[in-house]
Design a protein around this motif. Structure first.
Motif, PDB file in Angstrom:
ATOM      1  N   LYS A  68       0.845  -1.206   0.000  1.00  0.00           N
ATOM      2  CA  LYS A  68       0.000   0.000   0.000  1.00  0.00           C
ATOM      3  C   LYS A  68       0.872   1.245   0.000  1.00  0.00           C
ATOM      4  O   LYS A  68       0.473   2.285   0.519  1.00  0.00           O
ATOM      5  CB  LYS A  68      -0.930   0.010   1.226  1.00  0.00           C
ATOM      6  CG  LYS A  68      -1.845  -1.189   1.358  1.00  0.00           C
ATOM      7  CD  LYS A  68      -3.216  -0.940   0.809  1.00  0.00           C
ATOM      8  CE  LYS A  68      -4.172  -2.055   1.238  1.00  0.00           C
ATOM      9  NZ  LYS A  68      -5.365  -2.092   0.366  1.00  0.00           N
ATOM     10  N   THR A  95       1.382   4.316   9.241  1.00  0.00           N
ATOM     11  CA  THR A  95       1.486   5.773   9.112  1.00  0.00           C
ATOM     12  C   THR A  95       0.472   6.449  10.041  1.00  0.00           C
ATOM     13  O   THR A  95       0.804   7.369  10.773  1.00  0.00           O
ATOM     14  CB  THR A  95       1.235   6.197   7.645  1.00  0.00           C
ATOM     15  OG1 THR A  95       2.067   5.403   6.788  1.00  0.00           O
ATOM     16  CG2 THR A  95       1.551   7.664   7.428  1.00  0.00           C
ATOM     17  N   ALA A  96      -0.764   5.971  10.015  1.00  0.00           N
ATOM     18  CA  ALA A  96      -1.825   6.576  10.823  1.00  0.00           C
ATOM     19  C   ALA A  96      -1.992   5.872  12.172  1.00  0.00           C
ATOM     20  O   ALA A  96      -2.756   6.324  13.012  1.00  0.00           O
ATOM     21  CB  ALA A  96      -3.142   6.524  10.059  1.00  0.00           C
ATOM     22  N   ARG A 106     -12.756  -2.494   0.855  1.00  0.00           N
ATOM     23  CA  ARG A 106     -12.882  -2.083   2.242  1.00  0.00           C
ATOM     24  C   ARG A 106     -14.340  -1.766   2.545  1.00  0.00           C
ATOM     25  O   ARG A 106     -14.870  -0.780   2.044  1.00  0.00           O
ATOM     26  CB  ARG A 106     -12.016  -0.852   2.495  1.00  0.00           C
ATOM     27  CG  ARG A 106     -11.759  -0.610   3.956  1.00  0.00           C
ATOM     28  CD  ARG A 106     -10.952   0.651   4.214  1.00  0.00           C
ATOM     29  NE  ARG A 106      -9.643   0.676   3.603  1.00  0.00           N
ATOM     30  CZ  ARG A 106      -8.604   1.340   4.111  1.00  0.00           C
ATOM     31  NH1 ARG A 106      -8.729   1.990   5.251  1.00  0.00           N
ATOM     32  NH2 ARG A 106      -7.462   1.366   3.490  1.00  0.00           N
ATOM     33  N   THR A 120     -11.077   5.381   3.363  1.00  0.00           N
ATOM     34  CA  THR A 120     -10.051   5.095   4.365  1.00  0.00           C
ATOM     35  C   THR A 120     -10.706   4.726   5.699  1.00  0.00           C
ATOM     36  O   THR A 120     -10.170   4.986   6.767  1.00  0.00           O
ATOM     37  CB  THR A 120      -9.094   6.291   4.554  1.00  0.00           C
ATOM     38  OG1 THR A 120      -9.884   7.447   4.812  1.00  0.00           O
ATOM     39  CG2 THR A 120      -8.235   6.505   3.328  1.00  0.00           C
ATOM     40  N   ASN A 144      -2.352   0.279   9.624  1.00  0.00           N
ATOM     41  CA  ASN A 144      -1.769   1.391   8.883  1.00  0.00           C
ATOM     42  C   ASN A 144      -0.728   2.008   9.818  1.00  0.00           C
ATOM     43  O   ASN A 144      -1.070   2.658  10.802  1.00  0.00           O
ATOM     44  CB  ASN A 144      -2.879   2.394   8.513  1.00  0.00           C
ATOM     45  CG  ASN A 144      -2.347   3.605   7.771  1.00  0.00           C
ATOM     46  OD1 ASN A 144      -1.171   3.957   7.911  1.00  0.00           O
ATOM     47  ND2 ASN A 144      -3.215   4.265   7.002  1.00  0.00           N
ATOM     48  N   PHE A 168      -7.473  -1.332   9.933  1.00  0.00           N
ATOM     49  CA  PHE A 168      -8.609  -1.351   9.027  1.00  0.00           C
ATOM     50  C   PHE A 168      -8.855  -2.774   8.526  1.00  0.00           C
ATOM     51  O   PHE A 168      -8.002  -3.652   8.685  1.00  0.00           O
ATOM     52  CB  PHE A 168      -8.403  -0.377   7.853  1.00  0.00           C
ATOM     53  CG  PHE A 168      -7.225  -0.684   6.968  1.00  0.00           C
ATOM     54  CD1 PHE A 168      -7.375  -1.446   5.823  1.00  0.00           C
ATOM     55  CD2 PHE A 168      -5.947  -0.204   7.286  1.00  0.00           C
ATOM     56  CE1 PHE A 168      -6.282  -1.717   4.999  1.00  0.00           C
ATOM     57  CE2 PHE A 168      -4.856  -0.472   6.466  1.00  0.00           C
ATOM     58  CZ  PHE A 168      -5.017  -1.237   5.319  1.00  0.00           C
ATOM     59  N   THR A 180       1.848   4.187   2.072  1.00  0.00           N
ATOM     60  CA  THR A 180       1.474   3.806   3.431  1.00  0.00           C
ATOM     61  C   THR A 180       2.266   2.570   3.857  1.00  0.00           C
ATOM     62  O   THR A 180       2.335   1.588   3.116  1.00  0.00           O
ATOM     63  CB  THR A 180      -0.038   3.475   3.519  1.00  0.00           C
ATOM     64  OG1 THR A 180      -0.787   4.636   3.156  1.00  0.00           O
ATOM     65  CG2 THR A 180      -0.426   3.037   4.915  1.00  0.00           C
TER      66      THR A 180
END
Ligand SMILES: *[C@@H]1O[C@H](CO)[C@@H](O)[C@H](O)[C@H]1NC(C)=O
Length: 339
Positions: free
Chosen positions: A208, A234-235, A253, A258, A232, A239, A211
């Motif tokens: 991804k 990065t965040a 998804r 997101t 994730n 998910f 990410t």
């Protein structure tokens, strides 16, 4: 006509026919399963701890071995994280169980160093009765341009008839043998094995970029339907995606865009409920706080997760795994390690 060309004609047709029903299928309750074995590491201890469910309750556990570790690695970094217990499948069904885990003792390194020149091996323990476990082996699964191998887990791939083992790695330029430069994003890698001794050449399963993603957990919902849970990085949220066209099918998804389940979490682990058909239990590791907290859903076509009761769920369990077990296995584990 080549076989592959024939397949490409047949596959779209079967996909169209199969999808309306397969979307409605969900994990089935299994009446032969009467409890759960949980396998975790704890926040301050990179060893493996066993927990046994109180009765057939997916979210109520007691520590085995008086809360002392069951498995303490002697090889590698002498620290194991992210243990995953794997049911033997195929010819090994009911005869073999594996526990695999990350070779990382963070007390002896730093988070930066462990992602540049970390271990490219995974720990493997095996058992023929789920109760007694031998000593571990370390098996190299990744190439030398990888910085680490994190959170190995496995799922039986029914289409292949082998275990698909996956983990997270990041990669450095071939010229950067010291791994001192900037790596690519963390991606999910995989290899196949039949015995957790020899593995096929590693390949990328999910990328991804830009990410960074780690901590993949997969659950099979029906013959061709799977859900996957990913952090994730990065965040720092987790998910979910699902595929109704197999492990290498099209992943979407639920909720779109997101959509994520929760933030400030990692190490997702999903397991089917033994009692309620269609119910999935999900553990998310609040790594900055008190570890795993439980969630449940009966609709994996949506990101519809509800907070579960934490009253009987132990605190400070970190990224691990849970297996549904039969009555004789429950009794044997309790006899050997309970009280
Ligand atoms: C990960 O999170 C970042 C920051 O919120 C976001 O920009 C990115 O789209 C997310 N990636 C995925 C695959 O969800």
């Amino acid at each position: 006509m080549k076989f592959s060309a024939l397949l490409s004609l047949v596959l779209p047709l079967t996909t169209v026919l199969a999808s309306p029903t397969s979307r409605d299928l969900a994990p089935r309750a299994d009446t032969s399963l009467t409890g759960y074995l949980g396998v975790f590491f704890l926040g301050d201890a990179p060893n493996i701890y066993f927990y046994l469910s109180n009765g057939n309750n997916a979210l109520s556990f007691k520590a085995l071995n008086k809360g002392n570790p069951i498995l303490v690695p002697k090889l590698g970094t002498k620290g194991v994280r992210d243990p995953s217990i794997i049911n033997g499948a195929g010819a090994e069904a009911g005869k073999k169980w594996y526990i695999i885990g990350t070779d990382l003792n963070i007390a002896t390194t730093t988070w930066d160093a462990s992602q540049r020149k970390g271990s490219l091996k995974i720990y493997v323990w095996e058992s023929t009765d789920l109760v007694n476990w031998g000593t571990e082996r370390l098996v190299t699964v990744e190439n030398s341009d990888a910085g680490m191998v994190w959170a190995p887990d496995a799922i039986w791939d029914p289409a292949k008839g082998q275990y698909l083992v996956h983990w997270a790695s990041k990669f450095y330029a071939a010229s950067d043998t010291a791994h001192s430069g900037k790596p690519g994003a963390d991606v999910i890698r995989y290899a196949y094995t039949s015995d957790f001794k020899t593995f096929s050449k590693p390949q990328t399963l999910i990328d991804k970029s830009p990410t960074s993603i780690i901590d993949l957990s997969l659950i099979q919902l029906s013959e061709n339907s799977f859900a996957r849970f990913i952090k994730n990085e990065t965040a720092t949220n987790v998910f979910m995606e699902r595929s109704d066209t197999g492990l290498f099918g099209t992943w979407t998804r639920p909720g779109g865009g997101t959509t994520f389940i929760h933030s400030g979490v990692e190490g997702p682990y999903a397991y089917a409920d033994n009692i309620t058909p269609g119910k999935v239990n999900l553990l998310l590791d609040y790594y900055g706080s008190d570890g795993y907290r439980p969630f449940t859903s009966t609709n994996l076509n949506a990101n519809a997760w509800v907070d579960a009761s934490r009253t009987n769920f132990p605190k400070n369990l970190r990224h691990g795994s849970v297996l549904g077990i039969k009555q004789d296995q429950y009794a044997a584990l309790n006899a050997k390690w309970g009280s």
